[in-house]
Design a protein around this motif. Structure first.
Motif, PDB file in Angstrom:
ATOM      1  N   ALA A 214     -31.999 -79.551 -24.321  1.00 47.89           N
ATOM      2  CA  ALA A 214     -30.694 -79.762 -23.687  1.00 47.89           C
ATOM      3  C   ALA A 214     -29.791 -78.613 -24.086  1.00 47.89           C
ATOM      4  O   ALA A 214     -29.794 -78.200 -25.255  1.00 47.89           O
ATOM      5  CB  ALA A 214     -30.086 -81.077 -24.150  1.00 47.89           C
ATOM      6  N   LYS A 215     -29.019 -78.112 -23.115  1.00 50.48           N
ATOM      7  CA  LYS A 215     -28.140 -76.981 -23.435  1.00 50.48           C
ATOM      8  C   LYS A 215     -26.912 -76.945 -22.542  1.00 50.48           C
ATOM      9  O   LYS A 215     -27.025 -77.119 -21.335  1.00 50.48           O
ATOM     10  CB  LYS A 215     -28.929 -75.668 -23.277  1.00 50.48           C
ATOM     11  N   THR A 216     -25.740 -76.737 -23.182  1.00 51.47           N
ATOM     12  CA  THR A 216     -24.577 -76.324 -22.395  1.00 51.47           C
ATOM     13  C   THR A 216     -24.043 -74.997 -22.918  1.00 51.47           C
ATOM     14  O   THR A 216     -23.291 -74.323 -22.234  1.00 51.47           O
ATOM     15  CB  THR A 216     -23.404 -77.344 -22.438  1.00 51.47           C
ATOM     16  N   GLY A 217     -24.372 -74.638 -24.164  1.00 57.00           N
ATOM     17  CA  GLY A 217     -23.832 -73.391 -24.716  1.00 57.00           C
ATOM     18  C   GLY A 217     -24.571 -72.955 -25.966  1.00 57.00           C
ATOM     19  O   GLY A 217     -25.722 -73.363 -26.207  1.00 57.00           O
ATOM     20  N   GLY A 218     -23.878 -72.152 -26.757  1.00 54.10           N
ATOM     21  CA  GLY A 218     -24.498 -71.498 -27.900  1.00 54.10           C
ATOM     22  C   GLY A 218     -25.033 -72.438 -28.970  1.00 54.10           C
ATOM     23  O   GLY A 218     -26.008 -72.108 -29.657  1.00 54.10           O
TER      24      GLY A 218
ATOM     25  N   ALA B 248     -26.761 -74.990 -28.630  1.00 54.01           N
ATOM     26  CA  ALA B 248     -28.159 -75.285 -28.306  1.00 54.01           C
ATOM     27  C   ALA B 248     -29.077 -74.134 -28.711  1.00 54.01           C
ATOM     28  O   ALA B 248     -30.182 -74.357 -29.215  1.00 54.01           O
ATOM     29  CB  ALA B 248     -28.306 -75.556 -26.809  1.00 54.01           C
ATOM     30  N   ASP B 249     -28.613 -72.906 -28.511  1.00 50.51           N
ATOM     31  CA  ASP B 249     -29.428 -71.742 -28.898  1.00 50.51           C
ATOM     32  C   ASP B 249     -29.639 -71.742 -30.408  1.00 50.51           C
ATOM     33  O   ASP B 249     -30.746 -71.506 -30.893  1.00 50.51           O
ATOM     34  CB  ASP B 249     -28.710 -70.430 -28.501  1.00 50.51           C
ATOM     35  N   VAL B 250     -28.551 -72.015 -31.143  1.00 52.60           N
ATOM     36  CA  VAL B 250     -28.635 -72.011 -32.606  1.00 52.60           C
ATOM     37  C   VAL B 250     -29.567 -73.129 -33.083  1.00 52.60           C
ATOM     38  O   VAL B 250     -30.481 -72.904 -33.879  1.00 52.60           O
ATOM     39  CB  VAL B 250     -27.223 -72.198 -33.227  1.00 52.60           C
TER      40      VAL B 250
ATOM     41  N   ILE C  82     -20.653 -62.753 -11.853  1.00 53.50           N
ATOM     42  CA  ILE C  82     -20.207 -63.820 -12.762  1.00 53.50           C
ATOM     43  C   ILE C  82     -21.106 -65.037 -12.615  1.00 53.50           C
ATOM     44  O   ILE C  82     -21.314 -65.543 -11.510  1.00 53.50           O
ATOM     45  CB  ILE C  82     -18.746 -64.210 -12.446  1.00 53.50           C
ATOM     46  N   LEU C  83     -21.638 -65.497 -13.747  1.00 50.96           N
ATOM     47  CA  LEU C  83     -22.395 -66.750 -13.764  1.00 50.96           C
ATOM     48  C   LEU C  83     -21.682 -67.685 -14.725  1.00 50.96           C
ATOM     49  O   LEU C  83     -21.509 -67.375 -15.905  1.00 50.96           O
ATOM     50  CB  LEU C  83     -23.831 -66.512 -14.255  1.00 50.96           C
ATOM     51  N   GLY C  84     -21.230 -68.832 -14.207  1.00 53.14           N
ATOM     52  CA  GLY C  84     -20.511 -69.726 -15.104  1.00 53.14           C
ATOM     53  C   GLY C  84     -20.349 -71.104 -14.518  1.00 53.14           C
ATOM     54  O   GLY C  84     -20.534 -71.330 -13.323  1.00 53.14           O
ATOM     55  N   ALA C  85     -20.023 -72.023 -15.399  1.00 54.89           N
ATOM     56  CA  ALA C  85     -19.695 -73.380 -14.973  1.00 54.89           C
ATOM     57  C   ALA C  85     -18.631 -73.886 -15.918  1.00 54.89           C
ATOM     58  O   ALA C  85     -18.586 -73.478 -17.084  1.00 54.89           O
ATOM     59  CB  ALA C  85     -20.937 -74.267 -15.037  1.00 54.89           C
ATOM     60  N   GLY C  86     -17.775 -74.761 -15.396  1.00 61.25           N
ATOM     61  CA  GLY C  86     -16.740 -75.306 -16.273  1.00 61.25           C
ATOM     62  C   GLY C  86     -15.559 -75.810 -15.487  1.00 61.25           C
ATOM     63  O   GLY C  86     -15.734 -76.523 -14.497  1.00 61.25           O
TER      64      GLY C  86
ATOM     65  N   CYS D 264     -18.475 -67.362 -32.905  1.00 64.34           N
ATOM     66  CA  CYS D 264     -19.488 -66.309 -33.125  1.00 64.34           C
ATOM     67  C   CYS D 264     -19.702 -65.572 -31.809  1.00 64.34           C
ATOM     68  O   CYS D 264     -19.430 -64.404 -31.689  1.00 64.34           O
ATOM     69  CB  CYS D 264     -20.811 -66.882 -33.638  1.00 64.34           C
ATOM     70  N   GLY D 265     -20.171 -66.337 -30.813  1.00 59.43           N
ATOM     71  CA  GLY D 265     -20.504 -65.702 -29.542  1.00 59.43           C
ATOM     72  C   GLY D 265     -21.930 -65.185 -29.625  1.00 59.43           C
ATOM     73  O   GLY D 265     -22.309 -64.527 -30.606  1.00 59.43           O
ATOM     74  N   LEU D 266     -22.722 -65.524 -28.635  1.00 60.59           N
ATOM     75  CA  LEU D 266     -24.112 -65.061 -28.645  1.00 60.59           C
ATOM     76  C   LEU D 266     -24.374 -64.058 -27.534  1.00 60.59           C
ATOM     77  O   LEU D 266     -25.180 -63.144 -27.695  1.00 60.59           O
ATOM     78  CB  LEU D 266     -25.065 -66.259 -28.488  1.00 60.59           C
TER      79      LEU D 266
HETATM   80  P1  ADP Z   1     -20.464 -70.937 -26.235  1.00 60.49           P
HETATM   81  O1  ADP Z   1     -21.388 -71.628 -27.175  1.00 60.49           O
HETATM   82  O2  ADP Z   1     -19.040 -70.970 -26.686  1.00 60.49           O
HETATM   83  O3  ADP Z   1     -20.606 -71.408 -24.823  1.00 60.49           O
HETATM   84  P2  ADP Z   1     -22.038 -68.530 -26.810  1.00 60.49           P
HETATM   85  O4  ADP Z   1     -21.841 -67.107 -26.414  1.00 60.49           O
HETATM   86  O5  ADP Z   1     -22.200 -68.811 -28.261  1.00 60.49           O
HETATM   87  O6  ADP Z   1     -20.839 -69.374 -26.181  1.00 60.49           O
HETATM   88  O7  ADP Z   1     -23.350 -69.105 -26.080  1.00 60.49           O
HETATM   89  C1  ADP Z   1     -23.437 -69.233 -24.712  1.00 60.49           C
HETATM   90  C2  ADP Z   1     -24.892 -69.482 -24.333  1.00 60.49           C
HETATM   91  O8  ADP Z   1     -24.923 -70.218 -23.123  1.00 60.49           O
HETATM   92  C3  ADP Z   1     -25.670 -68.228 -24.075  1.00 60.49           C
HETATM   93  O9  ADP Z   1     -27.053 -68.453 -24.308  1.00 60.49           O
HETATM   94  C4  ADP Z   1     -25.425 -67.993 -22.571  1.00 60.49           C
HETATM   95  O10 ADP Z   1     -26.434 -67.212 -21.984  1.00 60.49           O
HETATM   96  C5  ADP Z   1     -25.473 -69.412 -22.081  1.00 60.49           C
HETATM   97  N1  ADP Z   1     -24.723 -69.692 -20.856  1.00 60.49           N
HETATM   98  C6  ADP Z   1     -23.383 -69.857 -20.713  1.00 60.49           C
HETATM   99  N2  ADP Z   1     -23.071 -70.178 -19.444  1.00 60.49           N
HETATM  100  C7  ADP Z   1     -24.232 -70.196 -18.764  1.00 60.49           C
HETATM  101  C8  ADP Z   1     -24.586 -70.461 -17.388  1.00 60.49           C
HETATM  102  N3  ADP Z   1     -23.653 -70.771 -16.490  1.00 60.49           N
HETATM  103  N4  ADP Z   1     -25.883 -70.422 -17.042  1.00 60.49           N
HETATM  104  C9  ADP Z   1     -26.831 -70.111 -17.963  1.00 60.49           C
HETATM  105  N5  ADP Z   1     -26.569 -69.853 -19.251  1.00 60.49           N
HETATM  106  C10 ADP Z   1     -25.293 -69.892 -19.651  1.00 60.49           C
END
Ligand code: ADP
Length: 501
Positions: free
Chosen positions: A18-22, A24-26, A337-341, A390-392
């Motif tokens: 599951a992922k919405t942002g960073g 999940a990566d961490v 631009i790729l984004g959701a919110g 941090c920002g990834l």
């Molecule tokens: P935050 O956790 O504040 O959203 P980060 O830069 O730490 O910001 O992490 C963002 C992560 O989410 C990155 O892996 C980025 O590629 C991913 N991401 C953000 N928005 C999208 C999107 N609309 N589609 C795919 N991946 C996204």
């Protein structure tokens, strides 16, 4: 042989489940590095619809887990799966709470029962551990969704022998999300009413689950050294600076790492052609592919293409982007631009994209594959955040030879060094004041440097050579776990000595 350190790693989102942002990566990559260092780590997260749709191979390991929510009880199940690195992952299934389209809400707002949903997850994670004998030295919590866990250990389960030697650490990934709920919800959590006080879970007459995590945990971390300092000031503390100041002796800034198994153009399966810092020519192929895929004018194959991959939230500097998007087009640069919110940003950007279809492509939604393709195909990545723990994306961009243009705040400031053409040192462009003009000036600077191919390539390779892999940060986490584990052990020895006296 010394017993290995046992860590129960709990987060509300974990890649790939599951992922919405960073976060999940961490949560998806740090455990593997901990395991490499000999830590016995287990991961837990809710079983969302998104997770269900991933069709992971799971087995049910606990049926009928009863979790108190106030007077009532909710039943759920726990499924087990594992990561590619063989780390056990426990998925907490409660269909009413988690079988929904979003993780926390929709574009219209948060789910109204988020308090109940994450109280359920937090308490279930502890009850499950006890019921199945999953012993741990440290529970590592992340953000407000798991903030109640340290509070439970210090209150409800304080005298429970199963938890008596368990320490807790909470990592604050984003202070902007504080998990604030009405005071009337407290009984649902099961915490004693006496914990509703300013030194406890109370936050200006309400409850903050993030605050609970900060107050009751044995140590607190944030995801960059710079942000750990910033959150102790009124500008970035968002009302919690006093709480962080009080706990400053237990507050650590540990920079996030990048998962280069997922984010490396040499092995990325999503991109047209792989490349490395010693041979970047395929990056151009990725660019051509992106320009074609998104329908930008062919001339952008040779003009700079700027990308942004981001949650569309005020934190991310969307208001600055909105103000200067047309100026970027005037520079004859492509903008992707790729984004959701937030709906207002989504609508504005889509409208603008329609006005300039040749030079702007706006994609609303969450698209992992496109994120990788933009990372590889763009020349520059925009990260104009108002604040950034941090920002990834800027860290990934470095590896992809996509030059970051960032605001000098938090982890962006820690990870990007302003390029100096004279010395050839630096990895990107940084502006300081949170102003559209300052942002645009840096973009102009980057666009003009792009014309000078030799210098530009120097900048690109500087970034590609950077190494932000997890190992160093994972070591810092391990020494912190050891420290809190020892502190808890010392305390319980003192308690036992007192009992004997
Ligand atoms: P935050 O956790 O504040 O959203 P980060 O830069 O730490 O910001 O992490 C963002 C992560 O989410 C990155 O892996 C980025 O590629 C991913 N991401 C953000 N928005 C999208 C999107 N609309 N589609 C795919 N991946 C996204």
């Amino acid at each position: 042989m010394r017993d290995s350190l046992k860590v129960w790693f709990l987060a509300s989102e974990v890649v790939p489940f599951a992922k919405t942002g960073g976060l999940a990566d961490v949560a998806g990559s740090l455990p593997a590095s901990l395991k490499d260092l000999g830590v016995d780590v287990s991961v837990g997260l809710p079983f969302y619809r998104m997770t269900k749709n991933g069709n992971y191979k799971t087995e049910e390991v606990l049926n009928g887990l009863e979790v108190p929510l106030g007077e009532a009880k909710r039943r759920g199940e726990v499924l087990k799966t594992s990561t590619q690195d063989g780390i056990p992952v426990y998925l907490f299934r409660q269909e009413d709470f988690f079988d929904r389209s979003g993780l926390y809400g929709t574009a219209q707002g948060d789910y109204p029962d988020n308090f109940e949903r994450f109280t359920y997850f937090s308490r279930a994670a502890l009850l499950f551990a006890k019921e199945t004998g999953l012993r741990f030295d440290v529970v590592h919590c992340h953000d407000w969704q798991t903030g109640l866990i340290p509070a439970y250990l210090k209150t409800l389960y304080r005298t429970d022998p199963f938890f008596s030697d368990a320490a807790s650490v909470i990592t604050v990934h984003n202070l902007g999300y504080q998990g604030v709920f009405p005071a009337e919800k407290l009984p649902t959590s099961g915490l004693p009413a006496s914990e509703f006080r300013p030194e406890g879970v109370e936050y200006w007459g309400k409850i903050s689950l993030l605050k609970a995590g900060i107050v009751y945990s044995d140590a607190i971390t944030t995801v960059s050294p710079r942000y750990s300092q910033e959150i102790q000031t009124p500008e970035f503390g968002l009302g919690m600076e006093g709480i962080f100041q009080k706990r400053s002796a237990d507050l650590y800034g540990i920079l996030n790492g990048a998962d280069y198994d997922t984010w490396d153009p040499a092995i990325d399966p999503h991109i047209k052609a792989g490349y490395t810092f010693s041979d970047t020519k395929n990056k151009k192929e990725c660019k051509v592919d992106l320009v074609n895929e998104l329908g930008l004018d062919r001339r952008f194959v040779d003009r700079p293409v700027l990308g942004m991959i981001s949650r569309l939230a005020a934190q991310k500097g969307c208001d600055l982007l909105v103000q200067i998007a047309q100026d970027i087009v005037q520079l004859d640069a492509g903008l992707v631009i790729l984004g959701a919110g937030e709906e207002t940003y989504q609508k504005f950007l889509v409208k603008l994209g329609r006005e300039y279809p040749d030079s702007m492509a706006v994609r609303i939604g969450f698209d992992e594959t496109l994120a990788h393709r933009i990372m590889a195909g763009a020349d520059m990545l925009l990260v104009p955040s108002r604040y950034e723990p941090c920002g990834l994306t800027q860290i990934y961009a470095l590896r992809y030879g996509t030059v970051p243009i960032v605001r000098a705040t938090g982890g962006l400031d820690d990870t990007i060094e302003q390029f100096a053409p004279g010395s050839g040192q630096g990895t990107g462009f940084k502006f300081v004041d949170y102003e559209a003009k300052a942002f645009l000036e840096k973009i102009q600077e980057a666009v003009s440097l792009f014309e000078d191919n030799t210098t530009w390539m120097r900048l690109v390779t500087n970034g590609m050579k950077c190494d932000f892999s997890w190992e160093r940060s994972a070591r810092e986490y391990v020494s912190l776990y050891e420290k809190v584990k020892q502190a808890i052990k010392n305390k319980s020895e003192v308690r036992n000595d007192r009992r004997r006296e």
